[in-house]
Design a protein around this motif. Structure first.
Motif, short mmCIF file in Angstrom:
data_model
loop_
_atom_site.label_atom_id
_atom_site.label_comp_id
_atom_site.label_asym_id
_atom_site.label_seq_id
_atom_site.Cartn_x
_atom_site.Cartn_y
_atom_site.Cartn_z
N ASN A 355 -44.32 -37.69 87.01
CA ASN A 355 -44.92 -36.36 86.77
C ASN A 355 -43.87 -35.27 86.88
O ASN A 355 -43.11 -35.25 87.85
N LEU A 356 -43.84 -34.37 85.91
CA LEU A 356 -43.05 -33.14 86.04
C LEU A 356 -43.98 -32.08 86.61
O LEU A 356 -45.00 -31.75 86.00
N ALA A 357 -43.65 -31.57 87.78
CA ALA A 357 -44.47 -30.55 88.43
C ALA A 357 -43.66 -29.27 88.54
O ALA A 357 -42.48 -29.29 88.91
N ARG A 358 -44.28 -28.15 88.22
CA ARG A 358 -43.56 -26.87 88.16
C ARG A 358 -44.39 -25.79 88.85
O ARG A 358 -45.58 -25.96 89.10
N PRO A 359 -43.76 -24.63 89.12
CA PRO A 359 -44.52 -23.50 89.66
C PRO A 359 -45.58 -23.07 88.64
O PRO A 359 -45.37 -23.25 87.44
N PRO A 360 -46.73 -22.54 89.06
CA PRO A 360 -47.08 -22.18 90.45
C PRO A 360 -47.72 -23.32 91.24
O PRO A 360 -48.13 -23.10 92.37
N ALA A 361 -47.82 -24.51 90.64
CA ALA A 361 -48.46 -25.61 91.35
C ALA A 361 -47.62 -26.11 92.52
O ALA A 361 -48.16 -26.66 93.48
N THR A 362 -46.31 -25.91 92.44
CA THR A 362 -45.41 -26.43 93.46
C THR A 362 -45.10 -25.38 94.53
O THR A 362 -45.14 -24.19 94.27
N PRO A 363 -44.76 -25.82 95.74
CA PRO A 363 -44.41 -24.86 96.79
C PRO A 363 -43.02 -24.29 96.58
O PRO A 363 -42.13 -24.94 96.01
#
Length: 399
Positions: A355-363
């Motif tokens: 999974n590529l996770a990016r803001p705003p989902a990430t802290p």
């Protein structure tokens, strides 16, 4: 006239700029064929799955599939109704009985998704004049449950017991208070210090809700989650969970020992005003939950996988979200979104999906490659995964 889409312009521009670099859109991957819990065909290439949350590998379990097929034949394709009308079938009750047995609790409610479980319980339990105290890194469904209700929302610094205690001490002593925590936080894969947090919450007269979505089935002696592992499950007022992770199906739930819990079936809007899950999904779910009660060997192997992958990635020089493996989630921190997308694509071209996770989902504005291991990953597959990370990391210049 105001364009209602204008508020999304920054995201539209960010996506346009990313795709102009030539990378594949990381948020529109299509699985053309799924061969097992750990292998699928993506873009015509056989691919190892390392981003599906299928922690216990139950999606292809023979008994789980057989139960769903039988219920499909016996009860049809759907319920066409809410749980409080015509939407409660035999297996809805069977799932709730299995959940009560799994957690050793008196009450259980099944929702159509895990998102709706948080949305419904949080928005219903805390109303006007009450307070919700929650970790700043809480899942979107928790924040949306707060937004849907009328309670005052009080966030505190991630996993900071002292910050939680300070917030609680500032609140009126006689006000209704609900502290919302997660066992495992899904972005970094870190666990909460639930024992200490529950102690300060109870001292302040607060009720406690723990979302164990990413720990059910895996963490704890019987797979009941972080609260069980830390010896405080009996002090939790509400446990929220989902079927779309370790159970391998879809749906959500809440279990509780509160004597008045059953009234929620009449007053919880995301439960009352949505269609019940198809009976085939419920039959698969109850079979899976009952098998997870005896999944100690799978849990042990999943821990082996987690320790090996975490240690191997660190040895290769990748920056990880936790110092030690704390769950089945391992987050690999990227320098920025562009490099993260390039690394994601390089891994996909090497036959590995994460999974590529990016803001705003990430802290903290981080870009992450989030890996979620499965109990069905073989030791050989884990070594193969490390080799693919090494090739991709060197090609992109991350290591």
């Amino acid at each position: 006239m105001t364009d209602l889409f204008s508020k999304f312009d920054p995201i539209i521009e960010q996506r346009r700029a990313l795709l102009e670099t030539g990378v594949t859109d990381p948020f529109s991957l299509v699985m053309e064929e799924v061969k097992s819990p750990t292998v699928a065909v993506c873009n015509g290439r056989e691919t190892i799955l390392l981003g599906t949350y299928n922690y216990m590998g139950m999606t292809f379990d023979d008994d789980v599939i057989a139960a769903g097929k039988q219920a499909f034949d016996e009860f049809g394709a759907g319920t066409t109704g809410s749980r409080v009308l015509n939407g409660t079938f035999r297996d809805h009750r069977a799932v709730e009985e299995a959940l009560k047995e799994f957690y050793g609790m008196e009450h259980a409610m099944v929702f159509s998704t895990g998102y709706q479980a948080n949305l419904g319980i949080i928005s219903t339990m805390a109303g006007k004049g009450d307070y919700i105290i929650l970790d700043i890194d809480s899942h979107a469904s928790i924040w949306d449950g707060c937004a849907m209700g009328n309670a005052e929302v009080v966030p505190f610094k991630h996993n900071d017991v002292e910050a939680l205690e300070k917030r609680l001490k500032r609140l009126p002593a006689d006000a209704g208070k609900l502290v919302v925590l997660e066992g495992v936080y899904s972005m970094l894969g870190d666990i909460a210090p639930l024992k200490e947090m529950i102690a300060v919450s109870k001292a302040a007269g607060a009720m406690v809700l723990v979302d164990e979505a990413h720990s059910m089935g895996f963490i704890g002696e019987h797979g009941r989650g972080v609260a069980e592992a830390q010896g405080v499950l009996d002090q939790v007022d509400f446990v929220i969970g989902t079927f779309s992770k370790s159970v391998g199906t879809v749906g959500g739930f809440c279990v509780s020992n509160h004597p008045k819990f059953e009234v929620l079936r009449l007053v919880c809007r995301p439960y009352v005003f949505t269609a019940a899950l198809p009976p085939s999904v419920m039959a698969s779910s109850v079979t899976s939950i009952r098998k997870l009660m005896h999944g100690s060997n799978k849990r042990a192997h999943l821990w082996e996988n987690s320790r090996r992958l975490h240690g191997g990635l660190r040895a290769l020089g990748f920056q990880l979200g936790t110092e030690e493996p704390q769950s089945a989630i391992i987050a690999v921190i990227m320098p920025d979104l562009e490099k993260g997308a390039m690394m994601w694509e390089a891994l996909l071209e090497n036959g590995l999906y994460v999974n590529l996770a990016r803001p705003p989902a990430t802290p903290a504005g981080m870009t992450l490659l989030r890996c979620s291991l499965c109990a069905e990953h073989s030791a050989e597959q884990v070594e193969d995964i490390l080799a693919r990370f090494e090739r991709a990391g060197k090609a992109v210049g991350i290591i």
